[in-house]
Design a protein around this motif. Structure first.
Motif, mmCIF file in Angstrom:
data_model
loop_
_atom_site.group_PDB
_atom_site.id
_atom_site.type_symbol
_atom_site.label_atom_id
_atom_site.label_comp_id
_atom_site.label_asym_id
_atom_site.label_seq_id
_atom_site.Cartn_x
_atom_site.Cartn_y
_atom_site.Cartn_z
ATOM 1 N N LEU A 264 -7.698 -9.041 -2.700
ATOM 2 C CA LEU A 264 -6.267 -9.202 -2.478
ATOM 3 C C LEU A 264 -5.898 -10.675 -2.407
ATOM 4 O O LEU A 264 -4.874 -11.115 -2.962
ATOM 5 N N THR A 268 -3.197 -12.499 -4.953
ATOM 6 C CA THR A 268 -2.015 -13.188 -4.420
ATOM 7 C C THR A 268 -2.091 -14.684 -4.674
ATOM 8 O O THR A 268 -1.069 -15.342 -4.923
ATOM 9 N N PHE A 287 7.943 -7.851 -7.960
ATOM 10 C CA PHE A 287 7.365 -7.969 -6.612
ATOM 11 C C PHE A 287 6.894 -6.605 -6.103
ATOM 12 O O PHE A 287 5.801 -6.485 -5.521
ATOM 13 N N ALA A 288 7.732 -5.569 -6.332
ATOM 14 C CA ALA A 288 7.344 -4.227 -5.908
ATOM 15 C C ALA A 288 6.086 -3.776 -6.637
ATOM 16 O O ALA A 288 5.188 -3.149 -6.052
ATOM 17 N N CYS A 291 3.081 -5.518 -5.066
ATOM 18 C CA CYS A 291 2.720 -4.918 -3.770
ATOM 19 C C CYS A 291 2.008 -3.582 -3.959
ATOM 20 O O CYS A 291 1.033 -3.268 -3.275
ATOM 21 N N LEU A 294 -1.477 -4.189 -5.032
ATOM 22 C CA LEU A 294 -2.321 -4.603 -3.908
ATOM 23 C C LEU A 294 -2.723 -3.419 -3.039
ATOM 24 O O LEU A 294 -3.860 -3.333 -2.564
ATOM 25 N N ALA A 295 -1.785 -2.480 -2.829
ATOM 26 C CA ALA A 295 -2.096 -1.287 -2.042
ATOM 27 C C ALA A 295 -3.182 -0.460 -2.730
ATOM 28 O O ALA A 295 -4.119 0.034 -2.097
ATOM 29 N N THR A 298 -6.467 -2.117 -2.273
ATOM 30 C CA THR A 298 -6.991 -1.935 -0.919
ATOM 31 C C THR A 298 -7.677 -0.582 -0.781
ATOM 32 O O THR A 298 -8.795 -0.471 -0.262
#
Length: 311
Positions: A264, A268, A287-288, A291, A294-295, A298
Motif C-alpha cells: 500500500l 500511494t 481517487f475512489a 482507494c 488499496l482495499a 489489503t
C-alpha cells in the motif's frame, strides 16, 4: 589492652590476673586484631605458627591440630552497622587445655554474649565447651539469616505465577548475598567436619557429639544456599524468557503490519509523485478507484499471509 580476659574455673569465673592460667580450669583472652598489645602477648604465650594464624589480616574457616592445641577460624553473620549480613565476621582462635585466645577484626556479637555470661559466672566449663558454645551461637545466626533469605526467595517465586509482575528489583542483590555466604560457609562446613574428626586430647565424646550437630547445621546451610541460588537463577530465567517472548510477539505483530502496508505504501507513494502523465489526474472517479484498489490489495495481502500461515 585486651577486650576481656577471664580465668574460668570449675567453681567460679574471675577476671584474669597474673601471667599463668589457673591450675584447674582455663584462661580466655579476647583481643582486637588492631590491639597494640596483641603481638607481645602472642610472642609470650602462643607458638609462632598459631600466632601467625591469629594475627593474619585475612582468614578463611579452618580447623588444624598443632601440638597440644587447635587452630580454629570460624565465620559468623555480620550484625554490625558497617555492612550487610553476608560480609561475615571472622573469629580466630587458639585453643589448648589451659588457654583460649580469640581475636576479632569487627565486633562479634556471639563473643560479646559469651563475655556477658563469663561476667555472670556462666562461662563454658572447658575449652572445647567454649568452642562448641561459640560455634552454636554463630551457626544459629547463620541459620536465621538463611531462613530469612529463603522466605524472601519464596516471595520472588510467587511473582513467577503472575507474568505481569516485573522482575524483583532485589533479586540480583539477594543472589549475590547467597553466593557470598556460601563462599564462607562451605569452608566452615569443612572446618567443623574436620574439627569433629580430630584426635586432639581436648575433644571429649560429649563435646564431639555436640560439634557434630553444628557441622550438620553448616552442611544444611550450604545446601540451602545452593538451592536458593538455583531457585533465584530460575526466577531470573523465567522473567528473561517472558521478556523475550513478549518482545518477540511485539516484533511479530509489527512485521505483519509492515507486510500488509508495504504494498500500500508503494502504490500511494507512486501515485503521490506530482509529475505530468500520472493517470487519473483529470478524472473525478480516480481517487475512489485508487482507494478501492488499496482495499483490494489489503484483503489480498491478508489472504496471502493466512495462506502462508503467518497469521
Amino acid at each position: 589492652m585486651t577486650i576481656c580476659a577471664f580465668d574460668i574455673m570449675p567453681d567460679r569465673t574471675d577476671v584474669a590476673s597474673g601471667d599463668a592460667p589457673p591450675e584447674h580450669g582455663y584462661r580466655w583472652v579476647h583481643f582486637d586484631l588492631g590491639d597494640a598489645d596483641l603481638a607481645g602477648f602472642l610472642e609470650a604465650h602462643v607458638p609462632s605458627i598459631p600466632a601467625a594464624a591469629l594475627s593474619a589480616p585475612e582468614t578463611r574457616p579452618r580447623s588444624d591440630a598443632f601440638g597440644d592445641g587447635l587452630i580454629l577460624n570460624l565465620r559468623g553473620v555480620n550484625m554490625n552497622a558497617d555492612g550487610p549480613a553476608d560480609r561475615m565476621v571472622a573469629v580466630r582462635m587458639w585453643v589448648t587445655a589451659q588457654l583460649v585466645v580469640t581475636v576479632r577484626v569487627r565486633r562479634v556479637f556471639a563473643l560479646d554474649a559469651m563475655r556477658v555470661e563469663a561476667e555472670q559466672g556462666k562461662a563454658p566449663s572447658t575449652p572445647m565447651a567454649f568452642v562448641n558454645s561459640l560455634a552454636t551461637r554463630l551457626m544459629g545466626r547463620v541459620q536465621d539469616t538463611v531462613f530469612d533469605l529463603s522466605e524472601r526467595v519464596d516471595a520472588m517465586e510467587d511473582s513467577v505465577q503472575d507474568d505481569d509482575q516485573p522482575l524483583p528489583t532485589e533479586l540480583a542483590e539477594e543472589r549475590r548475598m547467597a553466593i557470598r555466604m556460601r563462599r564462607y560457609l562451605a569452608p566452615q562446613r569443612d572446618a567443623l567436619v574436620a574439627l569433629v574428626g580430630t584426635n586432639s586430647p581436648l575433644m571429649a565424646q560429649g563435646t564431639r557429639d555436640l560439634l557434630r550437630e553444628q557441622a550438620n547445621l553448616a552442611k544444611l546451610a550450604v545446601e540451602e544456599l545452593e538451592g536458593l541460588i538455583a531457585r533465584m537463577t530460575a526466577v531470573q530465567d523465567h522473567h528473561t524468557a517472558q521478556a523475550a517472548l513478549l518482545q518477540g510477539h511485539n516484533g511479530y505483530v509489527l512485521s505483519i503490519v509492515a507486510a500488509v502496508f508495504l504494498p500500500l505504501g508503494f502504490v500511494t507513494g507512486l501515485f503521490g509523485v506530482n509529475v505530468a502523465g500520472m493517470p487519473g489526474l483529470e478524472a473525478p472517479w480516480a481517487f475512489a478507484a485508487l482507494c478501492a484498489s488499496l482495499a483490494v490489495m489489503t484483503v489480498l495481502a491478508v489472504w496471502v499471509l493466512r495462506r502462508l500461515k503467518w497469521i
